[in-house]
Design a protein around this motif. Structure first.
Motif, mmCIF file in Angstrom:
data_model
loop_
_atom_site.group_PDB
_atom_site.id
_atom_site.type_symbol
_atom_site.label_atom_id
_atom_site.label_comp_id
_atom_site.label_asym_id
_atom_site.label_seq_id
_atom_site.Cartn_x
_atom_site.Cartn_y
_atom_site.Cartn_z
ATOM 1 N N ARG A 1 -7.931 -4.421 7.315
ATOM 2 C CA ARG A 1 -9.082 -4.369 6.767
ATOM 3 C C ARG A 1 -9.219 -5.205 5.422
ATOM 4 N N ILE A 2 -8.277 -5.241 4.722
ATOM 5 C CA ILE A 2 -8.261 -6.003 3.413
ATOM 6 C C ILE A 2 -8.192 -7.287 3.701
ATOM 7 N N LEU B 1 -8.780 -5.967 -4.193
ATOM 8 C CA LEU B 1 -8.816 -5.171 -2.793
ATOM 9 C C LEU B 1 -7.785 -4.160 -2.611
ATOM 10 N N GLU C 1 -8.880 -1.472 -4.969
ATOM 11 C CA GLU C 1 -10.047 -0.672 -4.622
ATOM 12 C C GLU C 1 -9.712 0.309 -3.404
ATOM 13 N N SER C 2 -9.073 -0.446 -2.569
ATOM 14 C CA SER C 2 -8.553 0.383 -1.221
ATOM 15 C C SER C 2 -7.648 1.711 -1.648
ATOM 16 N N THR D 1 -11.148 -8.758 5.275
ATOM 17 C CA THR D 1 -11.916 -8.928 4.113
ATOM 18 C C THR D 1 -11.781 -10.273 3.057
ATOM 19 N N LEU E 1 0.785 -1.002 -0.075
ATOM 20 C CA LEU E 1 -0.024 0.013 0.057
ATOM 21 C C LEU E 1 0.794 1.284 0.110
ATOM 22 N N ASN F 1 -9.094 5.472 -1.254
ATOM 23 C CA ASN F 1 -8.478 6.463 -0.179
ATOM 24 C C ASN F 1 -7.189 7.394 -1.105
ATOM 25 N N LEU G 1 -5.554 0.105 7.117
ATOM 26 C CA LEU G 1 -6.117 -0.534 5.870
ATOM 27 C C LEU G 1 -5.702 -2.137 5.284
#
Length: 193
Positions: free
Chosen positions: A180-181, A158, A161-162, A184, A98, A166, A177
């Motif tokens: 969260r990824i 994912l 999209e994240s 999910t 990320l 953001n 994050l």
């Protein structure tokens, strides 16, 4: 003596190339058609310096893509996909990716030429991702019948999209994050039992 005199020049050359690549990322993110002169200006180097380092615009773009791919490969390797506990590796890799993808979004959006070093790095990254997913399946974090190529595609989606959601958030917390990824990916959106 001659050897030590060459080191500062080499370090200066490396700093110059790094400044040019960082400026290229910034400038081309805003204007993909920006000129070499605009990039040189943003890098704080003379136009002749950028042309000396990169024969033409395409050479600069290829170097930018390769530099970003190398950084991405390094942070994936730093997550220790083959040795760290799978959940730890997934988290580290996701948070690291990320950060790199946020900093090098333009460069990483460029398609790698088949057979290039950048393409080989992306292939290696994909294999390392499968390695950590296989290890997660062995640890029963992923269903044994799951198609890992599909799971990897979902994971990549994912991530994408994240980052997209953001994109304007300068206070992005990669660890939160990443959590969260992964949550999910491993648990979906269904109720927790």
């Amino acid at each position: 003596m001659g050897e030590s005199a060459a080191r500062p020049l080499r370090a200066d050359a490396e700093r110059s190339v790094r400044a040019i690549l960082e400026a290229a990322e910034r400038v081309l993110s805003e204007d993909p058609h920006a000129s070499m002169e605009q990039i040189a200006s943003a890098a704080g180097v003379a136009r002749t310096t950028i042309h000396r380092r990169f024969a033409h615009r395409q050479a600069l773009i290829e170097a930018l893509a390769l530099s970003a791919a190398r950084q991405l490969a390094q942070v994936v390797a730093d997550g220790r996909p083959g040795t760290a506990p799978p959940l730890v590796a997934l988290h580290r890799i996701t948070a690291n990716v990320l950060e790199v993808k946020t900093s090098w979004a333009f460069a990483l959006s460029l398609p790698a030429d088949p057979g290039s070093e950048a393409a080989a790095l992306h292939e290696d990254i994909g294999q390392r991702c499968l390695t950590v997913l296989e290890r997660a399946r062995t640890d029963k974090l992923i269903d044994e019948a799951a198609d890992l190529l599909w799971v990897r595609r979902v994971y990549y989606a994912l991530l994408g999209e994240s980052l997209h959601a953001n994109a304007d958030d300068t206070g992005l917390d990669p660890d939160a994050l990443a959590t969260r990824i992964i949550d999910t990916l491993l648990h979906g959106a269904g109720p927790r039992t």
